[in-house]
Design a protein around this motif. Sequence first.
Motif, PDB file in Angstrom:
ATOM      1  N   TRP A  93       0.869  -1.166   0.011  1.00 52.27           N
ATOM      2  CA  TRP A  93       0.138  -0.014  -0.019  1.00 52.27           C
ATOM      3  C   TRP A  93       0.916   1.234   0.040  1.00 52.27           C
ATOM      4  N   ALA A  94       1.998   1.140   0.914  1.00 51.28           N
ATOM      5  CA  ALA A  94       2.812   2.703   0.952  1.00 51.28           C
ATOM      6  C   ALA A  94       3.501   2.786  -0.281  1.00 51.28           C
ATOM      7  N   LEU A  95       3.915   1.523  -1.032  1.00 50.89           N
ATOM      8  CA  LEU A  95       4.760   1.913  -2.189  1.00 50.89           C
ATOM      9  C   LEU A  95       3.665   2.604  -3.242  1.00 50.89           C
ATOM     10  N   LYS A  96       2.586   1.923  -3.447  1.00 51.56           N
ATOM     11  CA  LYS A  96       1.644   2.607  -4.461  1.00 51.56           C
ATOM     12  C   LYS A  96       1.228   3.966  -4.013  1.00 51.56           C
ATOM     13  N   GLU A  97       0.722   4.159  -2.720  1.00 53.26           N
ATOM     14  CA  GLU A  97       0.585   5.542  -2.455  1.00 53.26           C
ATOM     15  C   GLU A  97       1.501   6.524  -2.589  1.00 53.26           C
ATOM     16  N   ALA A  98       2.697   6.403  -2.221  1.00 55.35           N
ATOM     17  CA  ALA A  98       4.008   7.274  -2.426  1.00 55.35           C
ATOM     18  C   ALA A  98       3.855   7.577  -4.058  1.00 55.35           C
ATOM     19  N   CYS A  99       3.798   6.541  -4.749  1.00 56.14           N
ATOM     20  CA  CYS A  99       3.872   6.686  -6.320  1.00 56.14           C
ATOM     21  C   CYS A  99       2.892   7.569  -6.736  1.00 56.14           C
ATOM     22  N   MET A 100       1.903   7.300  -6.159  1.00 54.74           N
ATOM     23  CA  MET A 100       0.517   8.189  -6.667  1.00 54.74           C
ATOM     24  C   MET A 100       0.783   9.569  -6.264  1.00 54.74           C
ATOM     25  N   GLN A 101       1.255   9.538  -5.135  1.00 50.32           N
ATOM     26  CA  GLN A 101       1.365  11.216  -4.386  1.00 50.32           C
ATOM     27  C   GLN A 101       2.407  11.931  -5.362  1.00 50.32           C
ATOM     28  N   ASN A 102       3.603  11.213  -5.334  1.00 49.86           N
ATOM     29  CA  ASN A 102       4.680  11.831  -6.356  1.00 49.86           C
ATOM     30  C   ASN A 102       4.103  12.304  -7.721  1.00 49.86           C
ATOM     31  N   LYS A 103       3.246  11.315  -8.198  1.00 47.98           N
ATOM     32  CA  LYS A 103       2.749  11.638  -9.568  1.00 47.98           C
ATOM     33  C   LYS A 103       1.890  12.991  -9.642  1.00 47.98           C
ATOM     34  N   ILE A 104       1.018  12.883  -8.416  1.00 47.13           N
ATOM     35  CA  ILE A 104       0.272  14.087  -8.251  1.00 47.13           C
ATOM     36  C   ILE A 104       1.172  15.233  -8.323  1.00 47.13           C
ATOM     37  N   TRP A 105       2.275  15.320  -7.387  1.00 49.62           N
ATOM     38  CA  TRP A 105       3.063  16.695  -7.453  1.00 49.62           C
ATOM     39  C   TRP A 105       3.442  17.022  -8.615  1.00 49.62           C
ATOM     40  N   GLN A 106       3.999  15.976  -9.462  1.00 54.25           N
ATOM     41  CA  GLN A 106       4.331  16.069 -10.690  1.00 54.25           C
ATOM     42  C   GLN A 106       3.334  16.832 -11.682  1.00 54.25           C
ATOM     43  N   GLN A 107       2.200  16.402 -11.683  1.00 55.79           N
ATOM     44  CA  GLN A 107       1.072  16.852 -12.620  1.00 55.79           C
ATOM     45  C   GLN A 107       0.844  18.163 -12.149  1.00 55.79           C
ATOM     46  N   ALA A 108       1.091  18.596 -10.766  1.00 57.43           N
ATOM     47  CA  ALA A 108       0.705  20.074 -10.235  1.00 57.43           C
ATOM     48  C   ALA A 108       1.971  20.775 -10.662  1.00 57.43           C
ATOM     49  N   GLY A 109       3.031  20.396 -11.174  1.00 54.62           N
ATOM     50  CA  GLY A 109       4.234  21.080 -11.377  1.00 54.62           C
ATOM     51  C   GLY A 109       4.974  21.601 -10.318  1.00 54.62           C
ATOM     52  N   LEU A 110       5.004  20.847  -9.106  1.00 55.77           N
ATOM     53  CA  LEU A 110       5.533  21.138  -7.793  1.00 55.77           C
ATOM     54  C   LEU A 110       6.814  20.436  -7.493  1.00 55.77           C
ATOM     55  N   LEU A 111       7.095  19.338  -8.077  1.00 54.61           N
ATOM     56  CA  LEU A 111       8.135  18.527  -7.652  1.00 54.61           C
ATOM     57  C   LEU A 111       8.647  17.519  -8.826  1.00 54.61           C
ATOM     58  N   TYR A 112       9.669  17.737  -9.089  1.00 54.79           N
ATOM     59  CA  TYR A 112      10.366  16.368 -10.058  1.00 54.79           C
ATOM     60  C   TYR A 112      11.394  15.808  -9.275  1.00 54.79           C
ATOM     61  N   ALA A 113      11.448  15.096  -8.456  1.00 59.03           N
ATOM     62  CA  ALA A 113      12.208  14.363  -7.486  1.00 59.03           C
ATOM     63  C   ALA A 113      11.822  12.982  -7.294  1.00 59.03           C
ATOM     64  N   PRO A 114      12.691  12.065  -6.887  1.00 61.82           N
ATOM     65  CA  PRO A 114      12.171  10.933  -6.408  1.00 61.82           C
ATOM     66  C   PRO A 114      11.510  10.831  -5.094  1.00 61.82           C
ATOM     67  N   ILE A 115      10.665   9.943  -5.009  1.00 62.14           N
ATOM     68  CA  ILE A 115      10.191   9.607  -3.838  1.00 62.14           C
ATOM     69  C   ILE A 115      10.707   8.304  -3.271  1.00 62.14           C
ATOM     70  N   ALA A 116      11.273   8.426  -1.785  1.00 62.38           N
ATOM     71  CA  ALA A 116      12.095   7.248  -1.459  1.00 62.38           C
ATOM     72  C   ALA A 116      11.078   6.447  -0.302  1.00 62.38           C
ATOM     73  N   VAL A 117      10.961   5.286  -0.483  1.00 61.41           N
ATOM     74  CA  VAL A 117       9.972   4.376   0.246  1.00 61.41           C
ATOM     75  C   VAL A 117      11.024   3.491   1.044  1.00 61.41           C
ATOM     76  N   ASN A 118      10.788   3.313   2.111  1.00 65.74           N
ATOM     77  CA  ASN A 118      11.327   2.282   2.978  1.00 65.74           C
ATOM     78  C   ASN A 118      10.479   0.798   2.820  1.00 65.74           C
ATOM     79  N   VAL A 119      11.511  -0.267   2.560  1.00 63.21           N
ATOM     80  CA  VAL A 119      11.304  -1.610   2.270  1.00 63.21           C
ATOM     81  C   VAL A 119      11.604  -2.297   3.266  1.00 63.21           C
TER      82      VAL A 119
END
Length: 281
Positions: A93-119
Amino acid sequence: AAKKAGRQAFRFFTQDMNQRSAEFLLLDNHLRKAVATGQFLLYYQPQIDIRSRAVIGMEALMRWRHPELGLVPPNRFIPAAEESGLIVPMGAWALKEACMQNKIWQQAGLLYAPIAVNVSARQFAENLEAVTLDALRAADLAPEYLELEVTESTLMDDVGAAIQTLNTVKRMGVRLAIDDFGTGYSSLSYLKRFPLDKLKVDRSFVIDILTDPDDAAIAGAVVSLAKNLRLKVIAEGVETAEQLSFLDQLGCDEMQGFLVAPPLPADQVPDFLARWQAGDI
Ligand code: C2E
Ligand code: MG
Ligand code: MG
Ligand code: MG
């Protein structure tokens, strides 16, 4: 009854080991409910390039919003989730949620940087390739915008299998970091066989870096090791400007810590980015 159960679950964290298994079952029950009803959320901590001040990443950090206990930090529930195996669906769930949040920031033009997720170790051994692919696809996120953080002990558990798993996710284009570096048992000779991008200097070496020459020596050694292996290096838990300038002098590239920002709820990230870019922080 829910209130009472909540209080009982809380006792798990404070009581002695005698009642541990009964209380473990209770916590496990609560965690199962939390998974089923979606009580988890992610906070995000900015990662900064020390020289340029650019935001070069965000680390996703899990929280449990318990109906009775409020916001529960991960050290209170991740170990139990690891033990029961519930960490596997939670981590997916965390991996998917983090990826979706990062995509939202990209689409909003806010941030183009990796999202780091703990495994977690369990996730790493069980199905990391599949859940990573699934998360990237569900979010339609380019793989270079995902970084996976694993610990030394996760990798050293079964080195042969770890190299294979790392190679598979690396081939997808995902970035790889070793978290809490220097605190675990790891054989340095394996580092060159892991397809890594980054080492994370553990917070325990940063806390007393100014006053404890041993911590300073270890932090310095991790930075040089990373440089010589052509890896990026990031210090975690940087709280003061003095710690930051010391790390800068050691040659450390990147930092994260309360000095810049604590982990933030997603809806506070746009405001942080605006103030950071304006130089207000
Ligand atoms: P970590 O991955 O090493 O995360 C860094 C921890 O240091 C975070 O604690 C963060 O809030 C804290 N931190 C960051 N900067 C500072 C600082 O300047 N000062 C201090 N005192 N602390 C700072 P947090 O969020 O409580 O997470 C603790 C650990 O729980 C994480 O350590 C990670 O190992 C684990 N964790 C968190 N989220 C997840 C997750 O989604 N999956 C898995 N498997 N583990 C997670
Ligand atoms: Mg981490
Ligand atoms: Mg860490
Ligand atoms: Mg740590």
